[in-house]
Write a protein that holds these residues in place. Structure first.
Motif, PDB file in Angstrom:
ATOM      1  N   PRO A 113       0.810  -1.210   0.000  1.00 28.19           N
ATOM      2  CA  PRO A 113       0.000   0.000   0.000  1.00 28.19           C
ATOM      3  C   PRO A 113       0.848   1.266   0.000  1.00 28.19           C
ATOM      4  O   PRO A 113       1.961   1.274   0.520  1.00 28.19           O
ATOM      5  CB  PRO A 113      -0.781  -0.106   1.315  1.00 28.19           C
ATOM      6  N   THR A 114       0.311   2.329  -0.590  1.00 29.13           N
ATOM      7  CA  THR A 114       0.952   3.642  -0.521  1.00 29.13           C
ATOM      8  C   THR A 114       0.514   4.320   0.778  1.00 29.13           C
ATOM      9  O   THR A 114      -0.354   3.818   1.490  1.00 29.13           O
ATOM     10  CB  THR A 114       0.537   4.520  -1.712  1.00 29.13           C
ATOM     11  N   ASN A 115       1.084   5.490   1.056  1.00 31.33           N
ATOM     12  CA  ASN A 115       0.673   6.245   2.245  1.00 31.33           C
ATOM     13  C   ASN A 115      -0.781   6.679   2.149  1.00 31.33           C
ATOM     14  O   ASN A 115      -1.451   6.836   3.158  1.00 31.33           O
ATOM     15  CB  ASN A 115       1.549   7.480   2.437  1.00 31.33           C
ATOM     16  N   ASP A 116      -1.271   6.914   0.933  1.00 29.99           N
ATOM     17  CA  ASP A 116      -2.668   7.305   0.760  1.00 29.99           C
ATOM     18  C   ASP A 116      -3.614   6.156   1.117  1.00 29.99           C
ATOM     19  O   ASP A 116      -4.742   6.385   1.519  1.00 29.99           O
ATOM     20  CB  ASP A 116      -2.937   7.736  -0.691  1.00 29.99           C
ATOM     21  N   GLU A 117      -3.145   4.920   0.940  1.00 27.77           N
ATOM     22  CA  GLU A 117      -3.988   3.748   1.168  1.00 27.77           C
ATOM     23  C   GLU A 117      -3.923   3.237   2.599  1.00 27.77           C
ATOM     24  O   GLU A 117      -4.919   2.771   3.142  1.00 27.77           O
ATOM     25  CB  GLU A 117      -3.562   2.618   0.221  1.00 27.77           C
ATOM     26  N   GLY A 118      -2.744   3.265   3.188  1.00 34.26           N
ATOM     27  CA  GLY A 118      -2.580   2.660   4.502  1.00 34.26           C
ATOM     28  C   GLY A 118      -1.640   3.431   5.391  1.00 34.26           C
ATOM     29  O   GLY A 118      -0.936   4.330   4.946  1.00 34.26           O
ATOM     30  N   LYS A 119      -1.624   3.065   6.662  1.00 31.12           N
ATOM     31  CA  LYS A 119      -0.799   3.753   7.653  1.00 31.12           C
ATOM     32  C   LYS A 119       0.444   2.922   7.953  1.00 31.12           C
ATOM     33  O   LYS A 119       0.369   1.906   8.641  1.00 31.12           O
ATOM     34  CB  LYS A 119      -1.614   3.997   8.922  1.00 31.12           C
ATOM     35  N   TRP A 120       1.584   3.349   7.413  1.00 31.23           N
ATOM     36  CA  TRP A 120       2.857   2.696   7.690  1.00 31.23           C
ATOM     37  C   TRP A 120       3.357   3.177   9.046  1.00 31.23           C
ATOM     38  O   TRP A 120       3.227   4.349   9.388  1.00 31.23           O
ATOM     39  CB  TRP A 120       3.877   3.025   6.605  1.00 31.23           C
ATOM     40  N   ARG A 121       3.944   2.270   9.810  1.00 32.07           N
ATOM     41  CA  ARG A 121       4.493   2.617  11.118  1.00 32.07           C
ATOM     42  C   ARG A 121       5.935   2.113  11.201  1.00 32.07           C
ATOM     43  O   ARG A 121       6.256   1.041  10.701  1.00 32.07           O
ATOM     44  CB  ARG A 121       3.688   1.945  12.226  1.00 32.07           C
ATOM     45  N   GLY A 122       6.769   2.892  11.891  1.00 25.97           N
ATOM     46  CA  GLY A 122       8.157   2.498  12.090  1.00 25.97           C
ATOM     47  C   GLY A 122       8.303   1.534  13.250  1.00 25.97           C
ATOM     48  O   GLY A 122       7.490   1.516  14.169  1.00 25.97           O
ATOM     49  N   LYS A 146       8.396   7.861  12.524  1.00 29.83           N
ATOM     50  CA  LYS A 146       8.156   8.578  11.271  1.00 29.83           C
ATOM     51  C   LYS A 146       8.028   7.576  10.122  1.00 29.83           C
ATOM     52  O   LYS A 146       8.953   6.822   9.848  1.00 29.83           O
ATOM     53  CB  LYS A 146       9.295   9.554  11.005  1.00 29.83           C
ATOM     54  N   PRO A 147       6.886   7.563   9.432  1.00 31.86           N
ATOM     55  CA  PRO A 147       6.693   6.564   8.369  1.00 31.86           C
ATOM     56  C   PRO A 147       7.429   6.935   7.084  1.00 31.86           C
ATOM     57  O   PRO A 147       7.714   8.108   6.841  1.00 31.86           O
ATOM     58  CB  PRO A 147       5.177   6.591   8.147  1.00 31.86           C
ATOM     59  N   PRO A 148       7.727   5.944   6.256  1.00 31.91           N
ATOM     60  CA  PRO A 148       8.297   6.240   4.946  1.00 31.91           C
ATOM     61  C   PRO A 148       7.210   6.805   4.042  1.00 31.91           C
ATOM     62  O   PRO A 148       6.026   6.622   4.301  1.00 31.91           O
ATOM     63  CB  PRO A 148       8.758   4.863   4.444  1.00 31.91           C
ATOM     64  N   VAL A 149       7.623   7.510   3.002  1.00 30.93           N
ATOM     65  CA  VAL A 149       6.666   7.996   2.001  1.00 30.93           C
ATOM     66  C   VAL A 149       6.678   6.994   0.856  1.00 30.93           C
ATOM     67  O   VAL A 149       7.690   6.841   0.166  1.00 30.93           O
ATOM     68  CB  VAL A 149       7.028   9.416   1.512  1.00 30.93           C
ATOM     69  N   VAL A 150       5.548   6.268   0.683  1.00 34.59           N
ATOM     70  CA  VAL A 150       5.433   5.201  -0.306  1.00 34.59           C
ATOM     71  C   VAL A 150       4.497   5.660  -1.415  1.00 34.59           C
ATOM     72  O   VAL A 150       3.404   6.145  -1.148  1.00 34.59           O
ATOM     73  CB  VAL A 150       4.888   3.904   0.347  1.00 34.59           C
ATOM     74  N   SER A 151       4.934   5.500  -2.674  1.00 32.73           N
ATOM     75  CA  SER A 151       4.173   6.001  -3.818  1.00 32.73           C
ATOM     76  C   SER A 151       4.234   5.006  -4.972  1.00 32.73           C
ATOM     77  O   SER A 151       5.163   4.215  -5.069  1.00 32.73           O
ATOM     78  CB  SER A 151       4.781   7.342  -4.260  1.00 32.73           C
TER      79      SER A 151
END
Length: 115
Positions: free
Chosen positions: A80-89, A97-102
């Motif tokens: 998932p991208t950041n728009d789709e889901g919540k990434w957590r460190g 701080k989450p990565p920016v996934v695109s």
């Protein structure tokens, strides 16, 4: 192959090794393609959820995870991208701080959001 031509990008991350283009290779995890960058960092699925980390050591190092039931492409074919889901460190390796996934190359992702 279902994911031929699919690419995922990490545009920002605390550890520069994670930044770059990720493409599916020959490796699979949990029935889904593993997406790796030129620094051997990888998106991989486990129990239906997506993780971003290093598969070289055992057990694998999971630096980030997207494990919410909604929005994390649970059982999906691509991370998932950041728009789709919540990434957590993972606090063991970095801060929260989450990565920016695109799904688009990094310079273009920012420009599109500003339009």
């Amino acid at each position: 192959k279902v994911n031929a031509g699919k690419e995922i990008y990490v545009c920002e991350a605390e550890n520069p090794a994670f930044i770059g283009k990720y493409v599916p290779g020959s490796q699979q995890a949990d029935g889904a393609d593993v997406y790796s960058n030129e620094n051997d960092m990888s998106f991989f699925r486990s129990n239906g959820f997506w993780y971003l980390g290093n598969l070289e050591p055992w057990p694998p190092e999971t630096h980030y995870r997207c494990v919410e039931p909604e929005g994390c492409n649970f059982q999906g074919e691509i991370p998932p991208t950041n728009d789709e889901g919540k990434w957590r460190g993972n606090r063991k390796f970095n801060s929260e701080k989450p990565p920016v996934v695109s799904t688009s190359p990094c310079g273009h992702a920012i420009a599109n959001e500003e339009l």
